[in-house]
Design an enzyme around this catalytic site. Structure first.
Site: not given
Length: 715
Positions: A233, A244
């Site tokens: 995070e 991706w």
């Protein structure tokens, strides 16, 4: 992209989830769809980031570590004690962040060999804030009881004090991390965390949110119990995207170039190599922190990810670097630190050395006097006493008397002594000091190796772009040359000035018994701007020479604009020489320095953001003097006493009859006027009683043009 259906799955505990769940992209998409100003800020930041990455080499790391003050908001339901996580979990999380962002995590050794060249290092130090926004002392941990059972990602109630959460501290100056029971947008459990991207900088909602079940190690639930959720995070917080590209296809991208294309999020603990629809061979980088593998499988950032995060820290999040949220504090009443060795550093020339160290006060009490001792090869050589007043944070240079060092290696240690010092562990510094002799001619360097073993060194004062080995075949001899990337040396993006200097420093060379010495090298260079342009700041290539071991230099060669370039027209793309016609050979006459025993040469680039300069096949050579050699075996020149503080005798036998002149050169490279007292058949006499202390070079010029030199130390 993580399959968004995961955010809507109904589960009953985190352990029931087999897939990592991050809400950062969901929150980002929500803001993009609902806030027009957010869209504009996002485009501005992305434009800045792309330009920053273009003008920065991803292989270069930050020159200095940056401290990031962190405040943890632990928001816990009073009826659920485990939500009030222990301090140990927070300390563990900070340790994990510091290791992961600095490539110091132990499991980084598990990175597969094909991906190891891409390991990135962001050089951050995450610390608990010790000052709040009002300047008051704090431990950086806020524990906020609440009656709320959970907090939804979209309403962000965890960040509002009036809604059962905890209000952020100045989000420009602190990394705010909220810890609590968080739910996805459908108010379902299982969300591990989410973060705001730099687009939200300055907003009261800016920061990172982590589930209390996934922070640190103590009390965290497997398989997300190694602190990698926060690493993931905080990566988003510094503008990293999912690896991706957040779309399940082979065209979506994570906006960095050194991560393989990936079809969708990973899960579990994959094994290498893991191929997918997009990438075969070595497969996808499932071990990247920005993928969705389990904690034990996430072990690396890449070089370009580090570059992208650096862009965020130099741009939208730059105020973190000057935050007042963390200040060094004295831990002892009396604590004096030998901060660093100022001079000499590692490699120097023989002769007089003036050691300098810097001492810093880290204690509460005033320091009024102390002593610093210098040991040479474990023998006390000199001590210096200091008196005055130092307060916490003050530092001072301590200068020792000159020490004469002959060629060789020395173990040098410095120790500061202060009565009552409570921290003796920081009182000493030591070094191995290599005092260089001289390298005889001819000297050759063809730049084929990444590392030099012949005394060549690189001086890179700003820690940014500097001289390095070229790409393959950009050369005239062998496979490689040496070049400097002026094309990407952008002063604004790099936060440096125009005219930055970067040097190739050659070893100490001996021109003794040489005549007609010359420096020869192959050059290839281009400029971005047309050389017909007036009033332009040009890249320059210079060669400088020193006869006093680098204390002062004289300019021998200086070319720029039309005199420098080897291609006829301006080059507005990254220049790499592709054919021999784009090279020329440069020759610099060094015969004025024939016979000198210590000569140092520097090749200097002065960058003004034009284009690249390449050099190859460097040679320094001369003609061996033979006339003197035929007689020097019969009678050697000798100087005595040496050292001296008054008269010196020079004996050379019958060579006196062939002597044309004697020149004495001081450590500044200056010729010193020196009257000969008298001479007899074989001997000369000079008086040094009124000369400055230091090393002198005697240069004897003979009628046949031969030159011989010797050294004299005046004390």
């Amino acid at each position: 992209m993580k399959n968004l259906l995961l955010l809507f799955m109904t589960v009953y505990s985190l352990n029931a989830y087999s897939q990592r769940t991050c809400g950062s992209h969901t929150l980002y998409e929500h803001n993009m769809a609902t806030d027009e100003n957010f869209q504009k800020r996002d485009k501005q930041i992305e434009d800045f980031t792309l330009q920053f990455m273009k003008s920065h080499s991803s292989s270069r790391m930050a020159a200095e570590e940056v401290i990031i003050p962190v405040v943890f908001h632990v928001v816990y339901n009073t009826s659920i004690p485990k939500e009030n996580i222990p301090d140990a979990a927070i300390y563990e999380q900070l340790e994990t962040l510091n290791k992961d962002f600095n490539a110091l995590n132990e499991d980084i050794l598990k990175v597969p060999e094909p991906f190891k060249p891409f390991i990135g290092n962001f050089k951050l130090k995450f610390v608990l804030a010790n000052r709040d926004p009002n300047g008051n002392v704090t431990n950086g941990i806020l524990r906020v009881p609440t009656t709320r059972k959970d907090f939804n990602i979209l309403n962000n109630n965890i960040k509002y004090a009036n809604k059962g959460g905890s209000a952020a501290w100045d989000t420009k100056s602190y990394l705010n991390i909220w810890v609590g029971d968080v739910k996805d947008e459908a108010n379902q459990p299982g969300l591990l965390g989410y973060a705001t991207f730099p687009t939200s900088v300055g907003s009261v909602l800016d920061g990172v949110v982590i589930s209390y079940t996934a922070l640190g190690k103590t009390g965290a639930e497997s398989p997300f119990n190694l602190g990698r959720t926060a690493t993931h995070e905080v990566g988003h917080y510094f503008n990293l995207r999912h690896i991706w590209g957040d779309q399940n296809n082979c065209t979506s991208d994570d906006l960095v170039g050194d991560t393989p294309q990936q079809y969708k999020a990973s899960s579990g603990n994959p094994t290498f190599p893991k191929e997918d629809q997009c990438t075969k061979g070595n497969g996808i980088m499932f071990m990247n922190y920005m993928d969705y593998s389990y904690d034990k499988s996430l072990i690396m950032f890449t070089l370009e990810q580090a570059s992208r995060m650096t862009a965020a820290l130099d741009g939208p999040r730059k105020l973190l670097k000057t935050s007042k949220g963390y200040v060094d504090e004295p831990k002892n009443n009396v604590d004096l630190q030998l901060l660093r060795i100022v001079y000499p550093i590692t490699n120097i020339c023989f002769g007089d050395v003036l050691p300098v160290v810097r001492v810093k006060s880290l204690g509460v009490n005033e320091v009024k006097n102390f002593t610093v001792s210098l040991h040479l090869n474990n023998i006390l050589t000199q001590s210096q006493s200091w008196s005055g007043v130092m307060h916490f944070g003050d530092s001072v240079n301590i200068v020792f008397d000159p020490i004469f060092l002959a060629e060789g290696a020395y173990n040098v240690s410095y120790t500061v002594t202060l009565s009552g010092d409570e921290n003796p562990d920081n009182n000493s510094k030591s070094q191995v000091l290599n005092v260089a002799g001289v390298t005889a001619l001819p000297f050759n360097e063809n730049f084929e190796s990444l590392l030099f073993n012949n005394g060549v060194a690189i001086n890179n004062p700003d820690g940014k772009i500097t001289w390095t080995r070229s790409s393959i075949n950009a050369s005239t001899l062998g496979n490689y040359s040496f070049f400097i990337n002026n094309f990407e040396y952008d002063p604004e993006a790099l936060d440096v000035g125009y005219g930055e200097k970067d040097d190739i420093v050659l070893p100490n060379l001996s021109f003794s018994n040489q005549s007609n010495v010359k420096m020869i090298f192959d050059l290839s260079a281009a400029q971005y701007t047309s050389v017909m342009t007036s009033d332009n700041n040009w890249d320059s290539l210079q060669v400088l020479i020193s006869t006093d071991c680098g204390k002062s230099f004289s300019l021998l060669y200086n070319k720029f604009a039309g005199s420098l370039i080897t291609i006829p027209t301006a080059k507005t793309t990254f220049f790499t020489p592709s054919q021999l016609s784009q090279w020329r050979t440069e020759t610099i006459d060094l015969s004025a320095y024939d016979g000198l025993d210590q000569v140092k040469l520097v090749i200097r680039n002065i960058s003004n953001f034009e284009n690249n300069i390449y050099i190859d096949n460097l040679r320094i050579l001369g003609d061996v003097v033979t006339g003197l050699n035929q007689t020097s075996s019969e009678v050697q020149i000798s100087l005595f006493p040496n050292p001296t503080n008054q008269q010196v005798t020079v004996r050379m036998g019958h060579l006196v009859s062939k002597l044309k002149s004697v020149e004495w050169i001081n450590m500044m490279g200056q010729s010193v006027s020196m009257d000969m007292l008298y001479n007899d058949r074989n001997t000369l006499y000079f008086d040094f009683s009124n000369q400055s202390k230091g090393l002198y070079i005697a240069r004897f010029l003979f009628e046949d043009g031969s030159v011989k030199t010797d050294k004299l130390l005046v004390q």
